[in-house]
Design a protein around this motif. Structure first.
Motif, short mmCIF file in Angstrom:
data_model
loop_
_atom_site.label_atom_id
_atom_site.label_comp_id
_atom_site.label_asym_id
_atom_site.label_seq_id
_atom_site.Cartn_x
_atom_site.Cartn_y
_atom_site.Cartn_z
N PRO A 1 118.39 51.92 165.56
CA PRO A 1 117.31 51.13 165.52
C PRO A 1 116.96 50.04 164.65
CG PRO A 1 116.77 53.44 165.77
CD PRO A 1 118.00 53.49 165.44
N PHE A 2 117.06 50.60 163.35
CA PHE A 2 116.80 49.57 162.41
C PHE A 2 117.78 48.29 162.57
CE2 PHE A 2 117.84 47.95 158.02
CZ PHE A 2 116.72 47.54 157.64
N VAL A 3 119.11 48.41 162.97
CA VAL A 3 119.95 47.35 163.09
C VAL A 3 119.53 46.47 164.31
CG1 VAL A 3 122.36 46.75 163.85
CG2 VAL A 3 121.79 48.44 161.85
N MET A 4 118.93 47.33 165.39
CA MET A 4 118.62 46.56 166.68
C MET A 4 117.33 45.62 166.14
SD MET A 4 120.55 47.22 169.03
CE MET A 4 119.64 46.52 170.16
N SER A 5 116.44 46.39 165.41
CA SER A 5 115.15 45.60 165.39
C SER A 5 115.45 44.35 164.31
CB SER A 5 114.16 46.40 164.65
OG SER A 5 114.62 46.59 163.22
N PHE A 6 116.55 44.57 163.51
CA PHE A 6 116.92 43.33 162.83
C PHE A 6 117.54 42.06 163.79
CE2 PHE A 6 119.83 41.01 159.95
CZ PHE A 6 118.75 40.53 159.04
N VAL A 7 118.39 42.52 164.57
CA VAL A 7 118.98 41.98 165.49
C VAL A 7 118.01 41.16 166.52
CG1 VAL A 7 120.68 41.49 167.53
CG2 VAL A 7 121.36 42.88 165.56
#
Lengths: 306, 333
Positions: A32-38
């Protein structure tokens, strides 16, 4: 080689035991962290399959947004006032609870109680407790003459309308949050106070130090590692919390008087459907929390541990 | 002149009487040792003097005034704790300076006094270190310096040597005594170690079950014990007891010799059956029985004694002590 022999080898057993944690962290935190960054650098919305990288546009937009600015300020007020109150109250409670007195178990039980209740349920309890019309607290204040009469301390109106006035709404949100964090902080501080040798307190007494000198020159410095960890926990819990705000006020009363970053991210990203902006708001947690964690952990490491 | 007077002091914790009607007078400049087994009330008695506990009965008089309700800091008393209780987050200098800082003394004066105390104990070179950076013996000196820097009327010490290893303990004991004589501070010292008590004390108060069983010079305590408890507690190995003529007869193992070696014309004689001999270098211990009672003799290792033999032993008449069979109280003859 049979399974049992294989499990006896640390090189096999250790990764096996660590696997669930690693999976959990990667799947539910890392991903989710990577996704939110993307998301935060894209134009993605809930209903639109279109995905285009838009750079820092989202950040520029939310930084200029008055609601975001207000929420950021509210988050800091909410966090620092709550954490400050929690520390003071938890220390006072811990000081009481390390002493022996009659009915100590009952007091301990009552203080620990908020911790055992799910926070959403606790907040709903307070929602009723502070209801605009039927609040028992208002009723009590009326009964003792502090409310509902001309010249009364809290005004002549029959109710305080807790969630209808910006300052009271913020006070209510902070109050409930303090109520919820207090048990954990108290337990941590009790453990810390118990770890200070009794002889050191007595030596300070013999050296002529009164209560406040002992508190500020002996106990607090010795407690610092423990208090540091409490501050860290309390700050994280508060900074990222939206339950209390959402259940009690949904960020209201207008205009966004108790809106915090967590509730704003939810409002924009999930309820408003603008995933990209929601993610950008949520990402503001990251530098702040990482910074606080680094500072506190460094200070704790430096402090003397008995 | 008595500087500390304890008059009928009692302290109960619930049902337990930790200190039970103690009367003691401590003279100015005296080194008094409270000696007793654990649970005898000696530490409680000291904490009562310090003001860390409140007595349930009796009164404590320091320098002429009753201090029962006076908080520790106003009693003019300092204490060295068993664990030294140094403040781990303060330097040695600030540890010693703390009692003066509390008084609000000005900085130059504090520095002078701390340097005086540190010089006295030979720890002037440690002032900038943290407590975790000095050795056990040095910690103890820091604790004593912190206690002395205020020039207390009375210095209390709670087993200050018990955390040191055996080697350091010996020299620390010697230095403690020397330096107490030098500055002449009235000292109350708690220990369960009789060698420490005998070596350090001007007088010893032997405590048991909250009561003072005997108070006197080390010589008195050792040679004229007031009862069987004191006789048995002081001295290693302890005094031997034999029932004789309706009384308990007590004699020290090192005064119990083969009858032919005793110069006394008419010693008290016993038939001693030796079961085991331990040669400890400086002396040897012979374990055996008189009748069915176990007895120990402390003998010269040069003496030829065989395990299993039975010999005539005796004690010079002046060295025998008598005690009441029921109460254990000493009887002077």
């Amino acid at each position: 080689m049979n399974v049992r022999r294989l499990l006896d080898r640390e090189s096999v057993l250790a990764p096996l035991l660590l696997l669930p944690v690693v999976l959990y962290v990667v799947l539910f935190i890392g991903f989710p962290f990577v996704m939110s960054f993307v998301y935060s650098i894209s134009n993605v919305t809930v209903g639109n399959p279109d995905f285009r990288v838009t750079g820092l546009g989202n950040f520029r937009e939310i930084l200029a947004d008055k609601v975001f600015q207000k929420s950021l300020l509210n988050t800091f007020i909410f966090t620092f006032v709550s954490v400050g109150l929690v520390l003071v109250f938890a220390h006072a409670l811990a000081e009481i609870l390390i002493r022996d007195f009659r009915g100590k178990w009952l007091v301990r039980f009552l203080i620990m109680l908020p911790w055992t209740a799910p926070i959403a349920l606790g907040s709903i309890g307070f929602l009723w407790f502070l209801d605009s019309l039927f609040s028992p607290l208002d009723w009590l204040l009326r009964a003792v003459g502090l409310l509902g009469k001309p010249g009364a301390l809290f005004g002549p109106m029959s109710n305080l309308y807790w969630f209808g006035r910006p300052d009271l709404a913020m006070a209510a949100v902070i109050g409930v949050h303090v109520w919820r964090l207090l048990p954990l902080a108290t337990v941590i501080l009790i453990a810390g106070l118990n770890s200070i040798p009794k002889e050191i307190t007595e030596a300070a007494q013999m050296d002529g130090a009164g209560y406040f000198r002992r508190l500020f020159q002996i106990n607090l410095p010795l407690l610092f590692p423990v208090i540091g960890v409490s501050i860290l926990f309390a700050t994280f819990f508060t900074f990222t919390d939206m339950t209390v705000v959402w259940v009690l006020t949904k960020g209201g009363p207008p205009p966004h008087s108790t809106q915090v970053l967590a509730s704003l991210a939810f409002l924009k990203g999930i309820q408003g459907g603008d995933l990209a902006q929601g993610a950008a708001v949520a990402l503001f947690f990251f530098p702040v929390l990482a910074g606080i964690a680094a500072i506190v952990l460094r200070l704790v490491k430096k402090a003397v541990v008995i | 002149m008595a500087i500390v007077e304890l008059k009928g002091i009692s302290k109960s914790f619930g049902q337990v009487r930790a200190v039970d009607g103690v009367d003691v007078e401590i003279k100015d400049g005296e080194f008094l040792v409270l000696l007793g087994p654990s649970g005898s009330g000696k530490t409680t008695l000291m904490r009562l003097c310090a003001g860390l506990e409140r007595p349930t009965g009796g009164s404590i008089v320091i320098d002429g005034s009753v201090v029962n309700d006076v908080p520790p800091r106003e009693r003019g008393i300092a204490m060295v704790f068993q664990s030294y209780a140094l403040y781990p987050h303060k330097t040695v200098f600030r540890n010693i300076a703390f009692p003066l800082t509390v008084e609000g003394m000005d900085k130059a004066e504090i520095r002078k006094k701390v340097e005086w105390a540190a010089g006295l104990l030979g720890i002037g070179h440690l002032l900038d270190r943290m407590p975790s950076q000095v050795s056990g013996g040095e910690k103890q000196r820091v604790a004593i310096a912190r206690a002395l820097v205020r020039r207390p009327k009375v210095l209390l010490m709670d087993e200050p040597l018990s955390n040191l290893d055996a080697k350091v303990r010996h020299s620390a004991r010697d230095e403690l005594k020397k330096f107490q004589r030098e500055i002449g501070v009235t000292t109350i010292y708690v220990t369960h170690d009789q060698a420490e008590a005998m070596g350090l004390g001007d007088r010893i108060a032997v405590m048991h079950e909250g009561k003072v069983r005997q108070i006197g010079t080390p010589d008195d305590i050792y040679h004229y014990p007031a009862d069987t408890f004191v006789a048995g507690f002081v001295g290693t190995p302890p005094m031997n007891f034999i029932e004789k003529d309706g009384l308990l007869t007590g004699f020290r193992p090192e005064l119990f010799h083969p009858a032919e070696l005793i110069s006394d014309q008419d010693p008290v004689r016993f038939r001693f059956r030796i079961e085991r001999v331990e040669n400890l270098g400086a002396y040897s211990l012979a374990y055996g029985t008189i009748g069915s009672v176990k007895v120990i003799a402390n003998l010269s290792p040069r003496l030829r004694i065989r395990e299993g033999e039975e010999r005539d032993f005796g004690v010079s008449r002046q060295d025998v002590r008598y005690f009441d069979k029921q109460t254990g109280a000493g009887i002077r003859r």
